[in-house]
Design a protein around this motif. Structure first.
Motif, PDB file in Angstrom:
ATOM      1  N   GLN A  75       0.944  -1.004  -0.086  1.00 11.71           N
ATOM      2  CA  GLN A  75      -0.025   0.401   0.089  1.00 11.71           C
ATOM      3  C   GLN A  75       1.374   1.461   0.177  1.00 11.71           C
TER       4      GLN A  75
ATOM      5  N   LYS B  55      -3.688   3.390  -5.830  1.00 12.43           N
ATOM      6  CA  LYS B  55      -5.870   4.204  -6.184  1.00 12.43           C
ATOM      7  C   LYS B  55      -5.679   5.805  -6.742  1.00 12.43           C
TER       8      LYS B  55
ATOM      9  N   THR C 254      -3.017  -0.440  -8.416  1.00 17.46           N
ATOM     10  CA  THR C 254      -4.823   0.042  -8.007  1.00 17.46           C
ATOM     11  C   THR C 254      -5.459   1.340  -9.275  1.00 17.46           C
TER      12      THR C 254
ATOM     13  N   LEU D 139     -11.733  -0.106  -9.493  1.00 17.76           N
ATOM     14  CA  LEU D 139     -12.726   0.058  -7.929  1.00 17.76           C
ATOM     15  C   LEU D 139     -13.729   0.183  -8.514  1.00 17.76           C
TER      16      LEU D 139
ATOM     17  N   THR E 219     -16.195  -0.919  -3.708  1.00 19.14           N
ATOM     18  CA  THR E 219     -15.396  -0.774  -2.356  1.00 19.14           C
ATOM     19  C   THR E 219     -15.999  -1.474  -1.911  1.00 19.14           C
ATOM     20  N   SER E 220     -14.750  -1.432  -0.621  1.00 18.84           N
ATOM     21  CA  SER E 220     -15.229  -2.435   1.070  1.00 18.84           C
ATOM     22  C   SER E 220     -15.691  -1.637   1.637  1.00 18.84           C
TER      23      SER E 220
ATOM     24  N   VAL F  44     -11.916  -3.837  -8.168  1.00 21.35           N
ATOM     25  CA  VAL F  44     -11.677  -4.271  -6.524  1.00 21.35           C
ATOM     26  C   VAL F  44     -13.431  -4.344  -6.705  1.00 21.35           C
TER      27      VAL F  44
ATOM     28  N   LEU G 286      -9.703  -8.855  -6.917  1.00 26.43           N
ATOM     29  CA  LEU G 286      -9.173  -7.741  -6.467  1.00 26.43           C
ATOM     30  C   LEU G 286     -10.380  -7.723  -5.365  1.00 26.43           C
TER      31      LEU G 286
ATOM     32  N   PRO H 229     -10.445  -7.506  -1.446  1.00 24.09           N
ATOM     33  CA  PRO H 229      -9.853  -6.869   0.578  1.00 24.09           C
ATOM     34  C   PRO H 229     -11.401  -6.636   1.070  1.00 24.09           C
TER      35      PRO H 229
ATOM     36  N   PHE I  10     -11.389  -9.108   3.150  1.00 18.63           N
ATOM     37  CA  PHE I  10     -11.077 -10.557   3.917  1.00 18.63           C
ATOM     38  C   PHE I  10      -9.984 -10.337   5.380  1.00 18.63           C
TER      39      PHE I  10
ATOM     40  N   ALA J   3      -8.960  -8.493   8.094  1.00 19.25           N
ATOM     41  CA  ALA J   3      -9.294  -7.330   9.533  1.00 19.25           C
ATOM     42  C   ALA J   3     -10.925  -6.871   9.026  1.00 19.25           C
TER      43      ALA J   3
ATOM     44  N   ALA K  62      -8.171 -10.863  -0.297  1.00 17.26           N
ATOM     45  CA  ALA K  62      -6.281 -10.100  -0.358  1.00 17.26           C
ATOM     46  C   ALA K  62      -7.087  -9.100   1.340  1.00 17.26           C
ATOM     47  N   SER K  63      -5.058  -9.611   2.144  1.00 15.17           N
ATOM     48  CA  SER K  63      -5.787  -9.766   3.360  1.00 15.17           C
ATOM     49  C   SER K  63      -3.997  -9.016   3.989  1.00 15.17           C
ATOM     50  N   SER K  64      -4.064  -8.146   4.164  1.00 22.18           N
ATOM     51  CA  SER K  64      -3.253  -7.154   5.164  1.00 22.18           C
ATOM     52  C   SER K  64      -2.809  -7.041   6.335  1.00 22.18           C
ATOM     53  N   ARG K  65      -3.818  -6.539   7.783  1.00 19.07           N
ATOM     54  CA  ARG K  65      -3.178  -6.452   9.051  1.00 19.07           C
ATOM     55  C   ARG K  65      -3.372  -8.079   9.538  1.00 19.07           C
TER      56      ARG K  65
END
Ligand SMILES: O=C(O)c1cc(=O)[nH]c(=O)n1[C@@H]1O[C@H](COP(=O)(O)O)[C@@H](O)[C@H]1O
Length: 279
Positions: A63, A97, A125, A152, A155-156, A198, A218, A220, A222, A224, A246-249
């Motif tokens: 990111q 983005k 993105t 995009l 978005t989530s 996305v 994509l 995101p 998922f 957190a 997509a998972s980050s945290r």
């Protein structure tokens, strides 16, 4: 790796599964890892994450904002992180983005897509909210250079619903229109087009028809943000065709120990199901 982005992505997913692991160096995560909130701490965080995670997944998504926040030294760390990921065999989806008038999009495109650019990514993105047509040049360059875009669509974040589900005069929602315009760019391309969208993993099933996209999605949200593997299957179907959760945290919180990070990314990847179902 050579060839079109969609083909490279399909191969990578067949080999490693569909998980896209995010590298989001949040200040809170740096603190939790016992690192200072400076470019040195950022470098330790991002390179530790890249070395532990990139060999395990098809796609890594750094990111950009969390690197840009440290100024030029942060951007230098981003370039190094992207290089480590690519050398480990992962595709790099740079989450920047970007979205601007066409002539300015050309400059963004030059920054991220050509081979040899300092911040060269396999895909970026982009935002279509200045009109999908403002992305035409980026689409052209991506397709010509073997690179990808993720546009995009839906978005989530909860604030997105009013705008993205608004109805257009053609009777489609804004998000569906974006998906269909991306799909038109991918028509006839096998095994997967280069222009992805996305779609947050947190949205309600049935909002979008992705059947004619013929490109990657994509997803995101998922981990957190609350979406589970069962939510992903309810939203996208049992085989998750073309979908990159997509998972980050949720992965990064297991650092700084590289073994714990690796175990977390493997667990997350395996929670998505057996490999042959990944694509
Ligand atoms: O384009 C994105 O990556 C994105 C789109 C979206 O709809 N929602 C979303 O969360 N993201 C990004 O995906 C990542 C989610 O991070 P986690 O919630 O920590 O897994 C962040 O980098 C977000 O900027």
């Amino acid at each position: 790796m050579s060839g079109r982005f969609g083909a490279r992505l399909a191969r990578a997913v067949a080999e490693k599964g569909p998980l896209c692991a995010g590298i989001d160096p949040h200040p809170g995560l740096l603190q939790a890892w016992g690192l200072p909130a400076d470019a040195g701490g950022l470098e330790k965080f991002a390179l530790t994450a890249a070395e532990a995670i990139a060999p395990e997944v098809a796609v890594v998504k750094p990111q950009s904002a969390f690197f840009e926040a440290y100024g030029p030294p942060g951007v230098a760390v981003l370039a190094k992180t992207m290089k480590v990921c690519r050398e480990a065999g992962a595709l790099v989806l740079l989450d920047v983005k970007r979205g601007d008038i066409g002539s300015t999009m050309a400059a963004y495109t030059a920054a991220f897509l050509p081979a040899g650019a300092e911040l060269e990514a396999d895909a970026i993105t982009v935002s279509p909210y200045l009109g999908f047509g403002s992305l035409d040049f980026a689409v052209e360059v991506a397709q010509a250079q073997g690179k990808g875009l993720f546009v995009l669509a839906r978005t989530s974040n909860p604030e997105a619903q009013g705008l993205q589900n608004a109805l257009l005069p053609n009777g489609k929602t804004v998000a569906q229109d974006i998906v269909d315009t991306a799909g038109a760019q991918n028509a006839g391309v096998g095994p997967l087009g280069d222009i992805g969208v996305v779609v947050g993993a947190t949205i309600a099933p049935g909002e979008l028809d992705l059947s004619k996209l013929n490109g990657p999605v994509l997803a995101p949200g998922f981990g957190a943000q609350g979406a589970t593997p069962a939510d992903l299957r309810a939203l996208f179907g049992p085989g998750l065709p073309g979908v990159l959760p997509a998972s980050s945290r949720d992965v990064l919180k297991h650092g700084p120990d590289p073994e714990s990070l690796r175990a977390a990314v493997r667990r997350t990847r395996d929670s998505l199901g057996p490999l042959e179902k990944g694509q």
